[in-house]
Scaffold this active site. Structure first.
Site, PDB file in Angstrom:
ATOM      1  N   GLU A   1      68.040  51.753  22.695  1.00  0.00           N
ATOM      2  CA  GLU A   1      68.835  52.099  21.517  1.00  0.00           C
ATOM      3  C   GLU A   1      68.739  53.580  21.198  1.00  0.00           C
ATOM      4  O   GLU A   1      67.638  54.123  21.032  1.00  0.00           O
ATOM      5  CB  GLU A   1      68.394  51.272  20.308  1.00  0.00           C
ATOM      6  CG  GLU A   1      69.256  51.518  19.079  1.00  0.00           C
ATOM      7  CD  GLU A   1      68.955  50.557  17.942  1.00  0.00           C
ATOM      8  OE1 GLU A   1      69.233  50.914  16.794  1.00  0.00           O
ATOM      9  OE2 GLU A   1      68.442  49.450  18.209  1.00  0.00           O
TER      10      GLU A   1
ATOM     11  N   LYS B   1      63.892  45.005  11.030  1.00  0.00           N
ATOM     12  CA  LYS B   1      64.378  45.260  12.390  1.00  0.00           C
ATOM     13  C   LYS B   1      64.156  46.720  12.754  1.00  0.00           C
ATOM     14  O   LYS B   1      63.787  47.050  13.888  1.00  0.00           O
ATOM     15  CB  LYS B   1      65.855  44.895  12.489  1.00  0.00           C
ATOM     16  CG  LYS B   1      66.435  45.002  13.905  1.00  0.00           C
ATOM     17  CD  LYS B   1      67.053  46.352  14.199  1.00  0.00           C
ATOM     18  CE  LYS B   1      67.650  46.383  15.599  1.00  0.00           C
ATOM     19  NZ  LYS B   1      68.118  47.732  15.970  1.00  0.00           N
TER      20      LYS B   1
ATOM     21  N   ASP C   1      53.458  41.610  25.121  1.00  0.00           N
ATOM     22  CA  ASP C   1      54.499  40.606  24.924  1.00  0.00           C
ATOM     23  C   ASP C   1      55.228  40.864  23.610  1.00  0.00           C
ATOM     24  O   ASP C   1      54.766  40.463  22.542  1.00  0.00           O
ATOM     25  CB  ASP C   1      53.864  39.208  24.919  1.00  0.00           C
ATOM     26  CG  ASP C   1      54.883  38.085  24.870  1.00  0.00           C
ATOM     27  OD1 ASP C   1      56.064  38.348  24.566  1.00  0.00           O
ATOM     28  OD2 ASP C   1      54.502  36.934  25.136  1.00  0.00           O
TER      29      ASP C   1
ATOM     30  N   HIS D   1      72.589  58.644  13.612  1.00  0.00           N
ATOM     31  CA  HIS D   1      72.684  57.616  14.643  1.00  0.00           C
ATOM     32  C   HIS D   1      73.877  57.857  15.563  1.00  0.00           C
ATOM     33  O   HIS D   1      73.757  57.770  16.787  1.00  0.00           O
ATOM     34  CB  HIS D   1      72.810  56.238  13.994  1.00  0.00           C
ATOM     35  CG  HIS D   1      72.924  55.119  14.983  1.00  0.00           C
ATOM     36  ND1 HIS D   1      71.839  54.657  15.700  1.00  0.00           N
ATOM     37  CD2 HIS D   1      73.983  54.376  15.391  1.00  0.00           C
ATOM     38  CE1 HIS D   1      72.224  53.682  16.492  1.00  0.00           C
ATOM     39  NE2 HIS D   1      73.517  53.492  16.328  1.00  0.00           N
TER      40      HIS D   1
END
Length: 440
Positions: free
Chosen positions: A85, A280, A296, A393
């Site tokens: 991202e 998130k 993990d 962004h």
């Protein structure tokens, strides 16, 4: 036309690929070329990757970037981040530099206990079961000694085993709820091996417990498995500074910035729709470091999101306040990580990532990962409450859009310069590249 196949796992890698491309792709040769393009030219290294999982046909690449200038408890780190991202690494780096000049990040490990459970069904007298458990508990620990002896030499092992009555939820349902210390190993295989031995002893010895009736001796083991919910494997990360030192933007004062920032955090504390996106953003930083260090990330994700719901409502993981003119921003999260075992000793880039981090212990890695998440959250909230999230962004996303339209180096240079003073949107980039190509 799609078709089923028998014995696929027994085929060679090349035969697997032949079947895949001929069955599913309109241009089989082109599909095969793309798959082989991502193979490593070092046969030994490629074989290592092939053997990580089953039915491997190629490698799937993610960028591995670094975010420098992280001051954590007075020690400088450059943090590796594996993520696709755009803007995540840049945002983390910017937050790191911001807080390095204001005292850096402070962290501490609160606890490192991990959990595993034996789930079983028993329909007899609960008091008799309790009596049996108290009788058998020392033997459960003793019978697991061949599994735990090496871990115990290093200072870890089984911490405790409890009998938990869950019959209010499911008829006859009980648990052996065990806690463990696994030190620098994530410990999944160790914990699961212990649990399976517990189950074997617990069921087998029930046949010889005199207080049981014949029916009560028939304890049905459902499953034995570790839990990825580790609310007692906690790490805290925080930053703080004087309010008037908080802003480095002349258009907004430190007090105004702090007030808006705290309001944004408060909203995420009470509004689940916002909290999910808020958290998130934290996971953008956490997952990238977890993946880079061979841990993990699915287990980490599941455990952290469960922790965010521990009070019955999904809420923000991070918190902020002003007290005595000091702005503080912090979070406590559960993290079960390892620096030995699994991919940490196999994947060459994981080895490099851990060396980049000064070969951390599991506790040190917990702190580094938590800081990456808090930094990412700070950067996102800072953008949201000042310039807006899209400005930064989309600037980072510009190159992805240009690559999508096959821009050459001259076009990339021209359009990067063009958008330095303009808002980046997908439609604006498409219009600009089309105009540039018409001129040329």
């Amino acid at each position: 036309m799609c078709a089923s196949i028998s014995g696929f796992s027994k085929l060679s890698k090349s035969k697997k690929i032949d079947w895949i491309v001929q069955t599913y792709f309109s241009n089989a040769e082109d599909a095969k070329r793309i798959l082989k393009q991502y193979w490593n030219t070092n046969d030994k290294l490629q074989q290592l990757h092939d053997e990580f999982i089953e039915n491997t046909i190629t490698n799937y690449y993610l960028p591995l970037g670094v975010a420098p200038n992280f001051s954590i408890n007075g020690k400088l780190y450059t943090i590796p981040m594996a993520i696709e991202e755009s803007s995540v690494v840049a945002a983390a780096s910017k937050a790191a530099k911001f807080w390095m000049d204001r005292g850096g990040f402070k962290t501490k490990v609160i606890s490192t206990t991990k959990i595993g459970q034996v789930h079983f069904i028993y329909y007899g007298n609960p008091e008799t079961l309790k009596s049996y458990f108290n009788h058998i508990k020392p033997q459960l620990i003793h019978d697991a000694k061949p599994i735990t002896k090496n871990m115990e030499k290093r200072g870890g092992g089984i911490l405790d085993i409890e009998l938990r009555d869950k019959t209010d939820d499911i008829k006859g349902y009980y648990q052996l709820h065990a806690s463990f210390e696994t030190l620098d190993a994530m410990g999944a295989n160790f914990i699961n091996s212990c649990l399976e031995q517990f189950a074997k002893t617990f069921k087998g010895e029930a046949l010889h417990f005199d207080a049981f009736t014949e029916e009560e001796r028939d304890i049905e083991i459902i499953m034995s498995i570790l839990s990825n919910y580790v609310p007692d494997c906690l790490v805290r990360a925080e930053v703080s500074c004087k309010v008037d030192e908080l802003s480095d933007d002349a258009s907004i004062s430190g007090e105004e910035f702090a007030t808006k920032f705290i309001q944004a955090v408060n909203i995420a504390e009470v509004e689940p729709f916002r909290a999910v996106t808020h958290n998130k953003g934290i996971m953008n930083g956490i997952d990238a470091v977890v993946l880079a260090t061979g841990n993990d990330f699915r287990a980490v994700e599941a455990g952290i999101h469960a922790y965010a719901s521990r009070n019955g409502k999904y809420s923000s993981l991070s918190h902020a306040k002003i007290e005595n003119d000091i702005f503080s921003f912090w979070m406590e999260i559960p993290l079960a990580l390892g620096t030995i075992g699994g991919l940490t000793g196999l994947h060459p880039l994981v080895k490099l990532s851990l060396e980049l981090l000064h070969h951390p212990t599991a506790k040190e890695l917990m702190q580094i990962v938590a800081v990456a998440g808090l930094a990412q959250n700070f950067a996102a909230l800072r953008s949201l409450t000042t310039t807006g999230i899209q400005q930064g962004h989309m600037k980072m996303h510009l190159m992805n859009i240009l690559n999508q339209f096959g821009a050459n180096e001259i076009e990339k240079s021209a359009l990067t310069e063009h958008f330095k003073s303009k808002v980046v949107t997908h439609s604006a980039v498409v219009e600009a590249i089309n105009q540039l190509r018409m001129i040329n």
